[in-house]
Design an enzyme around this catalytic site. Structure first.
Site, PDB file in Angstrom:
ATOM      1  N   HIS A   1     -12.951  -1.084  -8.068  1.00 30.32           N
ATOM      2  CA  HIS A   1     -14.089  -0.180  -8.321  1.00 30.32           C
ATOM      3  C   HIS A   1     -13.736   1.292  -8.151  1.00 30.32           C
ATOM      4  CE1 HIS A   1     -15.671  -0.424  -3.855  1.00 30.32           C
ATOM      5  NE2 HIS A   1     -14.538   0.235  -3.956  1.00 30.32           N
TER       6      HIS A   1
ATOM      7  N   ASP B   1       0.847  -1.193   0.000  1.00 31.22           N
ATOM      8  CA  ASP B   1       0.000   0.000   0.000  1.00 31.22           C
ATOM      9  C   ASP B   1       0.879   1.238   0.000  1.00 31.22           C
ATOM     10  OD1 ASP B   1      -2.304   1.708   0.194  1.00 31.22           O
ATOM     11  OD2 ASP B   1      -3.361   0.076   1.202  1.00 31.22           O
TER      12      ASP B   1
ATOM     13  N   GLY C   1       4.448   1.452  -1.781  1.00 33.86           N
ATOM     14  CA  GLY C   1       4.494   1.748  -3.203  1.00 33.86           C
ATOM     15  C   GLY C   1       3.154   2.193  -3.744  1.00 33.86           C
ATOM     16  N   ASP C   2       3.184   2.669  -4.983  1.00 34.58           N
ATOM     17  CA  ASP C   2       1.995   3.051  -5.738  1.00 34.58           C
ATOM     18  C   ASP C   2       1.859   2.053  -6.880  1.00 34.58           C
ATOM     19  OD1 ASP C   2       0.212   4.163  -7.651  1.00 34.58           O
ATOM     20  OD2 ASP C   2       0.621   6.184  -6.910  1.00 34.58           O
TER      21      ASP C   2
END
Length: 379
Positions: free
Chosen positions: A288, A242, A268-269
């Site tokens: 979503h 995350d 991290g992204d």
């Protein structure tokens, strides 16, 4: 014939009988016809008048409960039962409102009252007492009260314009605000952990983990899924992936559960950084938040980071394929549209199509007890 169709068929038959009885001249016949029509209304698929009213005024019960969370009412009562007067003093409730407010919570089933003394319902005591951190879901409800309740009130505007009403330009801006304060981030992720614990146990106990050695949950928040899976499958190494802001919160949670040796946090992204290589990836309630291209991009990132025999687990309140039954999935999708620029929920059939396009071969849809569904894809 499905249950809904059977009920409509039965309702139609009753109405036809009622029509025939009505032709009789007697008052008794007309009364009997009226009773049959009433029964037909009750078993028909559509809502009754009472159900329409209950739904449209559902915001009242929602706000009553969210205010109780905001006031720490359930946490206070978990420490000791109290009278109305004690709660007025402890929570700063005004005497004009306190009796109706507390008794509304009794009528809703959240509180119990005996001889003027209020206490929590046992389930409420477990999940809405902030001191019971493992099960507490109030953090997510606090965010719902402060942000989601007001935002969803602008649904009509989104229905007319297609534009989000949250004030955020994109998903990154929302998470930046949510996680900029560590206490707020901790409260929110604690709530998400509580909401996820049931699903985490299902995944940990039902998936074929004996065939794999490692798992990574992308968008893990505190890390409830990787921790629970590792606890119940002692051969596994697990990773919580995350944003960097959640590193101290997640590592503290992992440490408190005594899982430092087999569960780690990887900051991290997912849209900017490569995912660490693992046998299995989990995408839970995350797709979503994004539009179609980002949905596929995230799925593709997991595909590229797993071995040839790897697997992907996708779960959430997916909309049923017929778009008739899972009202939670449909309403969640509407909320996401109000709150984000491009996000929306999807059906298992749509998810299967994306997975096949990216290259996954064997795909299976599994129902999770409750309103959620899991899609399992093998590379």
């Amino acid at each position: 014939m499905g249950q809904a169709e059977a009920e409509r068929d039965e309702s139609l038959k009753l109405r036809q009988i009622a029509d025939k009885i009505t032709e009789a001249p007697s008052e008794a016949g007309r009364d009997e016809a009226a009773k049959l029509r009433q029964i037909a209304d009750e078993i028909a698929d559509g809502p009754t008048q009472y159900e329409i009213i209950k739904t449209c005024y559902g915001f009242l019960s929602t706000k009553i409960v969210l205010s109780a969370v905001e006031l720490d009412l359930f946490t206070e009562l978990a420490s000791e039962p109290m009278t109305k007067e004690q709660l007025e003093e402890q929570l700063g409730l005004h005497p004009r409102c306190s009796a109706d407010y507390l008794d509304s919570l009794v009528a809703l089933g959240y509180l119990r009252r005996e001889d003027g003394v209020y206490r929590n319902d046992p389930v409420v005591d477990k999940v809405l007492d902030a001191s019971k951190t493992e099960h507490y879901i109030g953090g997510a409800l606090e965010w719902a009260n402060e942000h989601q309740y007001q935002t969803f009130g602008e649904l009509t505007e989104t229905l007319k314009t297609g534009e989000p009403q949250s004030g955020y330009m994109d998903e990154d801006e929302m998470f930046d605000e949510l996680y900029e304060d560590e206490d707020q981030a901790d409260a929110f992720t604690s709530g998400m952990a509580g909401l996820t614990s049931r699903v985490a146990n299902y995944i940990a106990e039902s998936f074929e983990w004996e065939e794999y050695e490692s798992v990574c949950d992308v968008g893990s928040a505190k890390g409830m899924v990787p921790v629970t899976v590792a606890e119940k499958n002692e051969h596994l190494k697990a990773t919580a992936f995350d944003l960097p802001e959640l590193k101290p919160i997640s590592e503290e949670f992992i440490s408190k559960r005594g899982m430092d040796d087999r569960v780690s946090f990887h900051p991290g992204d997912a849209f900017e950084d490569d995912l660490p290589r693992h046998d299995v990836f989990v995408l839970g309630r995350i797709l979503h938040d994004f539009g179609l291209e980002k949905k596929k991009e995230l799925i593709r990132s997991t595909y590229e980071a797993m071995p040839d025999d790897g697997a992907l687990l996708i779960y959430g309140s997916l909309i049923d394929n017929d778009r008739r039954e899972n009202v939670v999935g449909l309403m969640t999708s509407l909320y996401v549209m109000v709150d984000s620029e491009k996000g929306y929920d999807y059906t298992p059939k749509e998810c299967q199509k994306w997975l096949q396009e990216i290259g996954f071969s064997e795909i299976e849809v599994r129902d999770i007890p409750g309103p959620e569904t899991m899609v399992v894809a093998q590379k």
